[in-house]
Design a protein around this motif. Structure first.
Motif, PDB file in Angstrom:
ATOM      1  N   GLU A 118     -11.690 -26.488 -11.015  1.00 34.70           N
ATOM      2  CA  GLU A 118      -9.835 -27.601 -10.771  1.00 34.70           C
ATOM      3  C   GLU A 118      -9.391 -27.155  -9.291  1.00 34.70           C
ATOM      4  OE1 GLU A 118     -10.172 -29.637 -13.134  1.00 34.70           O
ATOM      5  OE2 GLU A 118     -11.228 -28.873 -15.004  1.00 34.70           O
ATOM      6  N   THR A 119      -9.754 -28.308  -8.535  1.00 31.53           N
ATOM      7  CA  THR A 119      -8.278 -27.909  -7.353  1.00 31.53           C
ATOM      8  C   THR A 119      -7.278 -28.325  -7.311  1.00 31.53           C
ATOM      9  OG1 THR A 119      -8.781 -30.614  -7.647  1.00 31.53           O
ATOM     10  CG2 THR A 119     -10.386 -29.334  -5.964  1.00 31.53           C
ATOM     11  N   ASP A 120      -6.640 -28.722  -9.395  1.00 33.81           N
ATOM     12  CA  ASP A 120      -5.574 -29.814  -9.195  1.00 33.81           C
ATOM     13  C   ASP A 120      -5.122 -28.668 -10.981  1.00 33.81           C
ATOM     14  OD1 ASP A 120      -2.913 -30.552  -9.976  1.00 33.81           O
ATOM     15  OD2 ASP A 120      -3.010 -31.771  -8.660  1.00 33.81           O
ATOM     16  N   LEU A 121      -4.861 -27.376 -10.672  1.00 35.18           N
ATOM     17  CA  LEU A 121      -4.649 -27.504 -12.095  1.00 35.18           C
ATOM     18  C   LEU A 121      -3.825 -27.959 -13.417  1.00 35.18           C
ATOM     19  CD1 LEU A 121      -4.607 -23.281 -12.297  1.00 35.18           C
ATOM     20  CD2 LEU A 121      -5.778 -25.181 -13.565  1.00 35.18           C
ATOM     21  N   LYS A 122      -2.230 -28.208 -11.980  1.00 37.28           N
ATOM     22  CA  LYS A 122      -1.389 -28.881 -13.126  1.00 37.28           C
ATOM     23  C   LYS A 122      -2.595 -30.550 -13.706  1.00 37.28           C
ATOM     24  CE  LYS A 122       3.036 -31.411 -12.392  1.00 37.28           C
ATOM     25  NZ  LYS A 122       4.441 -31.583 -11.244  1.00 37.28           N
ATOM     26  N   ALA A 123      -3.096 -31.166 -13.132  1.00 36.58           N
ATOM     27  CA  ALA A 123      -3.734 -32.059 -13.031  1.00 36.58           C
ATOM     28  C   ALA A 123      -4.232 -31.947 -14.082  1.00 36.58           C
ATOM     29  CB  ALA A 123      -4.133 -32.770 -11.952  1.00 36.58           C
ATOM     30  N   ALA A 124      -5.303 -30.994 -14.388  1.00 36.08           N
ATOM     31  CA  ALA A 124      -6.458 -30.722 -15.405  1.00 36.08           C
ATOM     32  C   ALA A 124      -5.410 -30.787 -16.567  1.00 36.08           C
ATOM     33  CB  ALA A 124      -7.057 -29.385 -14.728  1.00 36.08           C
ATOM     34  N   VAL A 125      -4.137 -29.959 -16.633  1.00 33.43           N
ATOM     35  CA  VAL A 125      -3.755 -28.983 -17.713  1.00 33.43           C
ATOM     36  C   VAL A 125      -3.544 -30.885 -18.226  1.00 33.43           C
ATOM     37  CG1 VAL A 125      -2.126 -28.532 -18.524  1.00 33.43           C
ATOM     38  CG2 VAL A 125      -2.854 -27.120 -16.877  1.00 33.43           C
ATOM     39  N   THR A 126      -2.507 -31.639 -17.754  1.00 38.09           N
ATOM     40  CA  THR A 126      -1.909 -32.877 -17.801  1.00 38.09           C
ATOM     41  C   THR A 126      -3.644 -33.550 -18.362  1.00 38.09           C
ATOM     42  OG1 THR A 126      -0.947 -33.344 -16.552  1.00 38.09           O
ATOM     43  CG2 THR A 126      -0.387 -34.913 -16.861  1.00 38.09           C
ATOM     44  N   ARG A 127      -4.703 -33.661 -17.700  1.00 35.28           N
ATOM     45  CA  ARG A 127      -5.680 -34.599 -18.658  1.00 35.28           C
ATOM     46  C   ARG A 127      -6.388 -34.147 -19.779  1.00 35.28           C
ATOM     47  NH1 ARG A 127      -9.256 -32.771 -14.285  1.00 35.28           N
ATOM     48  NH2 ARG A 127     -10.438 -31.903 -16.031  1.00 35.28           N
ATOM     49  N   GLU A 128      -5.713 -32.538 -20.112  1.00 38.83           N
ATOM     50  CA  GLU A 128      -7.109 -32.208 -21.375  1.00 38.83           C
ATOM     51  C   GLU A 128      -5.985 -32.336 -21.923  1.00 38.83           C
ATOM     52  OE1 GLU A 128     -10.097 -31.446 -21.569  1.00 38.83           O
ATOM     53  OE2 GLU A 128     -10.431 -32.086 -19.805  1.00 38.83           O
ATOM     54  N   THR A 129      -4.141 -32.833 -22.241  1.00 39.00           N
ATOM     55  CA  THR A 129      -3.850 -32.056 -23.334  1.00 39.00           C
ATOM     56  C   THR A 129      -3.111 -34.041 -23.439  1.00 39.00           C
ATOM     57  OG1 THR A 129      -2.292 -32.017 -21.508  1.00 39.00           O
ATOM     58  CG2 THR A 129      -3.414 -29.972 -22.427  1.00 39.00           C
ATOM     59  N   ASN A 130      -4.123 -34.779 -22.313  1.00 32.90           N
ATOM     60  CA  ASN A 130      -3.334 -36.391 -22.990  1.00 32.90           C
ATOM     61  C   ASN A 130      -1.751 -36.360 -22.147  1.00 32.90           C
ATOM     62  OD1 ASN A 130      -5.716 -37.289 -23.712  1.00 32.90           O
ATOM     63  ND2 ASN A 130      -5.180 -36.349 -25.784  1.00 32.90           N
ATOM     64  N   GLY A 131      -2.244 -35.619 -20.811  1.00 34.45           N
ATOM     65  CA  GLY A 131      -0.276 -35.708 -20.400  1.00 34.45           C
ATOM     66  C   GLY A 131       0.961 -34.993 -20.420  1.00 34.45           C
ATOM     67  N   THR A 132       0.572 -34.112 -21.673  1.00 37.54           N
ATOM     68  CA  THR A 132       1.526 -32.681 -21.983  1.00 37.54           C
ATOM     69  C   THR A 132       1.300 -31.635 -20.920  1.00 37.54           C
ATOM     70  OG1 THR A 132       1.286 -33.142 -23.733  1.00 37.54           O
ATOM     71  CG2 THR A 132       2.369 -30.949 -23.160  1.00 37.54           C
ATOM     72  N   LEU A 133       2.162 -31.166 -20.395  1.00 36.65           N
ATOM     73  CA  LEU A 133       2.434 -29.429 -19.674  1.00 36.65           C
ATOM     74  C   LEU A 133       2.623 -28.178 -20.656  1.00 36.65           C
ATOM     75  CD1 LEU A 133       4.099 -30.407 -16.119  1.00 36.65           C
ATOM     76  CD2 LEU A 133       1.879 -29.789 -16.843  1.00 36.65           C
ATOM     77  N   CYS A 134       3.049 -27.571 -19.661  1.00 38.39           N
ATOM     78  CA  CYS A 134       2.401 -25.998 -21.351  1.00 38.39           C
ATOM     79  C   CYS A 134       3.825 -25.237 -21.235  1.00 38.39           C
ATOM     80  CB  CYS A 134       1.892 -25.002 -21.051  1.00 38.39           C
ATOM     81  SG  CYS A 134       0.332 -25.107 -20.012  1.00 38.39           S
ATOM     82  N   SER A 135       4.134 -25.251 -22.501  1.00 35.78           N
ATOM     83  CA  SER A 135       5.824 -24.771 -22.611  1.00 35.78           C
ATOM     84  C   SER A 135       6.208 -22.838 -22.538  1.00 35.78           C
ATOM     85  CB  SER A 135       6.262 -24.703 -24.356  1.00 35.78           C
ATOM     86  OG  SER A 135       6.286 -26.089 -24.586  1.00 35.78           O
ATOM     87  N   ALA A 136       4.745 -22.715 -21.668  1.00 37.02           N
ATOM     88  CA  ALA A 136       4.481 -20.821 -21.107  1.00 37.02           C
ATOM     89  C   ALA A 136       3.129 -21.066 -20.641  1.00 37.02           C
ATOM     90  CB  ALA A 136       5.156 -19.892 -22.090  1.00 37.02           C
ATOM     91  N   ALA A 137       3.087 -20.307 -19.478  1.00 38.51           N
ATOM     92  CA  ALA A 137       2.101 -19.804 -18.997  1.00 38.51           C
ATOM     93  C   ALA A 137       2.104 -17.845 -18.942  1.00 38.51           C
ATOM     94  CB  ALA A 137       1.612 -20.442 -17.434  1.00 38.51           C
ATOM     95  N   ILE A 138       0.718 -17.791 -19.240  1.00 36.68           N
ATOM     96  CA  ILE A 138       1.091 -16.009 -19.238  1.00 36.68           C
ATOM     97  C   ILE A 138      -0.302 -15.718 -18.506  1.00 36.68           C
ATOM     98  CG2 ILE A 138       0.643 -13.553 -20.722  1.00 36.68           C
ATOM     99  CD1 ILE A 138       2.771 -16.032 -21.700  1.00 36.68           C
ATOM    100  N   VAL A 139       0.319 -15.104 -17.036  1.00 31.21           N
ATOM    101  CA  VAL A 139       0.092 -15.167 -16.468  1.00 31.21           C
ATOM    102  C   VAL A 139      -1.430 -13.546 -16.162  1.00 31.21           C
ATOM    103  CG1 VAL A 139      -1.126 -14.470 -13.815  1.00 31.21           C
ATOM    104  CG2 VAL A 139       0.808 -15.725 -14.786  1.00 31.21           C
ATOM    105  N   CYS A 140      -2.266 -13.153 -16.725  1.00 32.79           N
ATOM    106  CA  CYS A 140      -2.860 -11.894 -16.625  1.00 32.79           C
ATOM    107  C   CYS A 140      -3.307 -11.636 -15.623  1.00 32.79           C
ATOM    108  CB  CYS A 140      -3.782 -11.885 -18.264  1.00 32.79           C
ATOM    109  SG  CYS A 140      -2.743 -12.368 -19.925  1.00 32.79           S
ATOM    110  N   ALA A 141      -3.521 -11.835 -14.664  1.00 30.75           N
ATOM    111  CA  ALA A 141      -4.935 -12.270 -13.350  1.00 30.75           C
ATOM    112  C   ALA A 141      -3.885 -11.533 -12.458  1.00 30.75           C
ATOM    113  CB  ALA A 141      -5.370 -13.543 -13.549  1.00 30.75           C
ATOM    114  N   GLY A 142      -4.825 -10.857 -11.456  1.00 31.46           N
ATOM    115  CA  GLY A 142      -3.963  -9.854 -10.531  1.00 31.46           C
ATOM    116  C   GLY A 142      -4.487 -10.658  -9.620  1.00 31.46           C
ATOM    117  N   SER A 143      -3.497 -11.953  -8.728  1.00 31.84           N
ATOM    118  CA  SER A 143      -3.541 -12.424  -8.120  1.00 31.84           C
ATOM    119  C   SER A 143      -3.001 -12.989  -7.420  1.00 31.84           C
ATOM    120  CB  SER A 143      -4.896 -12.791  -7.918  1.00 31.84           C
ATOM    121  OG  SER A 143      -5.038 -13.923  -8.235  1.00 31.84           O
ATOM    122  N   ALA A 144      -2.213 -13.447  -6.506  1.00 31.17           N
ATOM    123  CA  ALA A 144      -1.082 -13.811  -6.525  1.00 31.17           C
ATOM    124  C   ALA A 144      -0.998 -15.970  -6.251  1.00 31.17           C
ATOM    125  CB  ALA A 144      -0.948 -14.450  -4.300  1.00 31.17           C
ATOM    126  N   PRO A 145      -2.723 -16.289  -6.083  1.00 32.74           N
ATOM    127  CA  PRO A 145      -2.934 -17.340  -6.265  1.00 32.74           C
ATOM    128  C   PRO A 145      -3.372 -18.090  -7.711  1.00 32.74           C
ATOM    129  CG  PRO A 145      -4.209 -16.247  -4.504  1.00 32.74           C
ATOM    130  CD  PRO A 145      -3.489 -15.352  -5.112  1.00 32.74           C
TER     131      PRO A 145
END
Length: 354
Positions: free
Chosen positions: A231-258
């Motif tokens: 996925e080159t654009d995670l925001k677009a991917a989330v919007t696509r998979e949820t039929n237009g809804t973004l997330c109320s929260a994101a939990i970042v467990c990955a140890g990277s700035a990106p």
């Protein structure tokens, strides 16, 4: 009757994995050591198992400052001796030993109910000897009592990875039924975060890379899996998979700035980004302030959890809503597996005794 402090010197010693070659080429040497000395207000715990956490690798590699010679902080065992001034614990009591070994109880963060932010906090493996040993000493006031009806292998991951995932979700203030993204969802903390999110009533988007992580995330209960490598654009991917809804929260467990920067784009207005993943010392997260000002998004850092959080997190396991997937090895096998924990299908647990 409890052993007194003098009697400790007459009893057998312990086996421990002693850290050698601290840095990128670290390894462990299994040694027989003297029995630890127990102070008047301390208890001696014989550890049955200890989990291995990503923080242990960071300690061993020297990323978090000078570590102790014995690291580890997901221990489960029983009290076998108490100090001469101890009065509120019992021989044979089952307890856990986590990342936070002690807090002062009187500094401002402690007084505000935030013992994990204590200004004088003591960390296992960083300031005192950790849990990669058959014996460890814990302040009586800071033991974590554990139930008898779960295996030690199921309890060990909750002492750090599990409670970290659970506390991060608590901090998010997301409403049940809303979408929550878990970045680094196939890792030790991330996979448990997916399970806890499902158990807490969230709809979960797991973010990781590859087909094997995909199956792990779906098996853990994720509603949607997004491969960041595709996925080159995670925001677009989330919007696509949820039929237009973004997330109320994101939990970042990955140890990277990106991972942090991409996850922020997935958070809806007035949502929360919760960070638990530790980036390397030279890695900096960057975003424009308008990303917060325009949206009202909050960014929160969450670190493990209090003793009360651990007990709450354990209850999910007792109820069968969260089931840590574990791979158990012996102490002598540690060097063969510790640098491969990201390749293991489950949390690595080391059996120490019993």
């Amino acid at each position: 009757m409890p052993h007194n402090d003098t009697e400790q010197e007459l009893l057998p010693g312990q086996r421990a994995a002693v850290l050698v070659n601290e840095g990128p080429d670290f390894s462990f040497k299994i040694q027989s050591l003297d029995r630890p000395t127990v102070g008047p207000k301390e208890v001696l715990v014989e550890l049955e198992v200890t989990g291995i956490c990503g923080t242990d690798l960071a300690l061993a590699a020297g990323y978090l400052g000078k570590p102790k010679s014995i690291i580890g902080h997901e221990g489960v065992g029983r009290i076998i001796a108490v100090g001469s001034a101890s009065s509120s614990v019992a021989i044979g009591q089952r307890v856990g030993v986590g990342w936070l070994r002690d807090s002062c109880g009187s500094c401002r963060p402690c007084m505000l109910g935030g013992e994990t932010r204590c200004q004088l906090q003591i960390f296992s493996g960083r300031m005192v000897e950790g849990t990669l040993a058959t014996l460890t000493v814990v302040p009586e006031r800071y033991i974590v009592p554990l139930p008898e009806d779960l295996s030690a292998e199921q309890l060990a991951p909750i002492m750090c990875a599990g409670v970290t995932a659970y506390k991060a979700l608590k901090c998010s203030d997301a409403s049940p039924g809303s979408w929550v993204a878990i970045s680094g969802a196939a890792g030790g903390v991330g996979a448990l975060a997916v399970q806890y999110a499902k158990a807490m009533g969230y709809r979960t988007i797991a973010i990781d890379g590859g087909e094997i992580p995909k199956q792990k995330c779906l098996d853990a209960g994720a509603d949607i899996y997004l491969d960041y490598e595709k996925e080159t654009d995670l925001k677009a991917a989330v919007t696509r998979e949820t039929n237009g809804t973004l997330c109320s929260a994101a939990i970042v467990c990955a140890g990277s700035a990106p991972a942090y920067e991409a996850a922020l784009t997935c958070v809806d207005y007035f949502g929360t980004l919760v960070g638990v993943g530790i980036t390397p010392p030279t890695s900096k997260v960057a975003f424009h302030p308008l990303a917060l000002i325009d949206t009202g998004i909050k960014i929160i850092g969450s670190m493990v959890g209090s003793r009360a959080d651990i007990l709450e997190a354990v209850e999910f396991v007792r109820r069968g809503l969260v089931t840590p997937k574990t791979v158990t090895i012996g102490l002598d096998e540690l060097n063969q597996h510790i640098k491969k924990i990201n390749e293991i299908d489950g949390k690595l647990v080391v059996r120490l005794s019993g």
